[in-house]
Write an enzyme that holds these catalytic residues in place. Structure first.
Site, PDB file in Angstrom:
ATOM      1  N   ARG A   1       0.797  -1.237   0.000  1.00  0.00           N
ATOM      2  CA  ARG A   1       0.000   0.000   0.000  1.00  0.00           C
ATOM      3  C   ARG A   1       0.825   1.281   0.000  1.00  0.00           C
ATOM      4  NH1 ARG A   1      -2.890  -3.653   2.602  1.00  0.00           N
ATOM      5  NH2 ARG A   1      -0.884  -4.620   2.924  1.00  0.00           N
ATOM      6  N   THR A   2       1.925   1.293   0.706  1.00  0.00           N
ATOM      7  CA  THR A   2       2.694   2.538   0.730  1.00  0.00           C
ATOM      8  C   THR A   2       3.226   2.816  -0.672  1.00  0.00           C
ATOM      9  OG1 THR A   2       3.273   2.063   3.015  1.00  0.00           O
ATOM     10  CG2 THR A   2       4.559   3.774   1.918  1.00  0.00           C
ATOM     11  N   LYS A  41      26.617  -5.051  -8.680  1.00  0.00           N
ATOM     12  CA  LYS A  41      27.990  -4.978  -9.210  1.00  0.00           C
ATOM     13  C   LYS A  41      28.936  -4.343  -8.195  1.00  0.00           C
ATOM     14  CE  LYS A  41      26.308  -3.851 -13.852  1.00  0.00           C
ATOM     15  NZ  LYS A  41      26.348  -2.725 -14.794  1.00  0.00           N
ATOM     16  N   ARG A  90      11.802   3.524   0.808  1.00  0.00           N
ATOM     17  CA  ARG A  90      11.611   2.612   1.948  1.00  0.00           C
ATOM     18  C   ARG A  90      12.862   1.762   2.044  1.00  0.00           C
ATOM     19  NH1 ARG A  90       6.515  -1.129   3.523  1.00  0.00           N
ATOM     20  NH2 ARG A  90       5.838   0.921   4.207  1.00  0.00           N
ATOM     21  N   HIS A 131       7.816   5.953  10.242  1.00  0.00           N
ATOM     22  CA  HIS A 131       7.011   5.850   9.026  1.00  0.00           C
ATOM     23  C   HIS A 131       6.066   7.052   9.053  1.00  0.00           C
ATOM     24  CE1 HIS A 131       4.954   4.225   5.714  1.00  0.00           C
ATOM     25  NE2 HIS A 131       4.581   3.051   6.164  1.00  0.00           N
TER      26      HIS A 131
END
Ligand code: NCD
Length: 356
Positions: free
Chosen positions: A91-92, A120, A141, A174
């Site tokens: 959802r975020t 890499k 996030r 958050h």
């Protein structure tokens, strides 16, 4: 202190900067008296919260017509956003992506570092710096607490600065979830969140949503908090100290039964077992931190049941049918509140508020 004054004093060393008190750091993430990087709940005062919620309401109304939706989508159609979500999210991620689209942004995404140059050997710091060459906003996030803040710190010092929004940083914060939670509390509770008793339930030690939400409560008078958790998963001391400093009454218990009767809102959360180091969650009896169909009889008629989602079995599915279960509405609110925040960062909220 203004950001420009701050810049001259700011340490070139990230570790020194990171260790500073939050109030000393906040000006570094503001520009022209508005939030530039959204990283912590402590960046929001009551005036800004009311303004953002007003913008969210207005955008919602405007988007109901094609003319209104086209107007919104014209506001930032010259901008591009990058969603860097290297921790699971449904959802975020989707609500931010759609919030960007509502305002006309083009979006790109990285969700898996195994298919980016990090595989890499490129450092995550170099990798995020690369984004600044291509985009005007980074929404992020990350599993490591402080990494989103570090990205903002790096970007702020870059030749071409780019604002950064925290979509969840480890166990830490958050903030945009807290925004949509307060918006939901205000819109679902008669008279808003002031003077209400909010019961937060579950893994309060490792849940970033309950931490960020607790910080925002300093903006509302008369709120009482009740923390219900297994003894091993109690709310951390830094949050309890913050509440004491701001004279916000709270109490802690491991027994949900008696406290649910006095609640105006019950905020359920799942166990955050992704943070286990040695399977500690398996030792917790989480069944005592669940909301069941039979509990609907015990709570007030006006009490709302919230959850940041995803849920496991903390809320019985049949509870969804009850009008007091507002978590699906809460989820939808996220897109509008996030769109309002982006509108604020890019200084277009006045245009939205003026539009008839
Ligand atoms: C929360 C999160 O990621 O912290 N989810 C969300 O953003 N809606 C809660 C959780 O994962 O339990």
């Amino acid at each position: 202190m203004k950001r420009t004054e701050m810049m001259t004093e700011v340490s070139p060393n990230w570790d020194q900067f990171y260790r500073q008190d939050i109030n000393a750091k906040i000006p570094f993430f503001c520009r022209e008296d508005r939030i530039y990087d959204c990283l912590f709940s402590q960046q929001f005062d009551r005036h800004l919260l009311d303004r953002l919620f007003g913008v969210a309401d207005k955008m919602r109304r405007l988007a109901q017509t094609k003319a209104g939706a086209d107007f919104l989508a014209s506001l930032l159609s010259h901008k591009r956003a990058m969603l860097y979500f290297v921790q699971p999210s449904t959802r975020t991620f989707l609500s931010f992506q759609n919030a960007c689209h509502i305002l006309g942004f083009k979006t790109s995404e990285i969700r898996d570092t195994s298919i980016s140059s990090e595989i890499k050997g490129e450092t995550p710091e170099d990798s995020v710096r690369t984004f600044s060459s291509y985009v005007d906003l980074i929404i992020m996030r990350h599993p490591v607490p402080g990494f989103v803040e570090k990205t903002a710190w790096v970007m702020n010092r870059a030749k071409r600065p780019v604002p950064v929004i925290n979509g969840g940083s480890g166990k830490d914060q958050h903030p945009t979830q807290a925004l949509l939670d307060v918006y939901t509390l205000n819109s679902c509770l008669k008279g808003g969140v002031e003077g209400k008793t909010i019961v937060m339930v579950g893994d309060l030690k490792r849940g970033r949503t309950v931490r960020s939400l607790s910080y925002l409560m300093k903006n509302y008078k008369g709120v009482r908090l009740v923390f219900v958790s297994p003894p091993q998963l109690r709310m951390e001391k830094d949050i309890l100290d913050f509440l004491s400093r701001h004279l916000i009454p709270y109490r802690e218990t491991d027994d949900l039964g008696p406290v649910m009767r006095e609640a105006d809102a019950i905020y359920m959360t799942r166990i955050q077992d992704e943070h286990d180091t040695a399977g500690e969650s398996k030792k917790v009896d989480y069944s005592r931190f669940c909301f069941r169909q039979k509990d609907l009889k015990a709570i007030k008629d006006t009490c709302i049941i919230m959850h940041p989602l995803p849920r496991r079995d903390e809320i019985e599915l049949s509870v969804d049918e009850d009008d007091r279960a507002v978590y699906w509405r809460q989820e939808r609110n996220g897109m509008w509140v996030r769109a309002a925040l982006i509108a604020h960062i890019f200084s277009v909220e006045d245009q939205i508020l003026k539009r008839s």
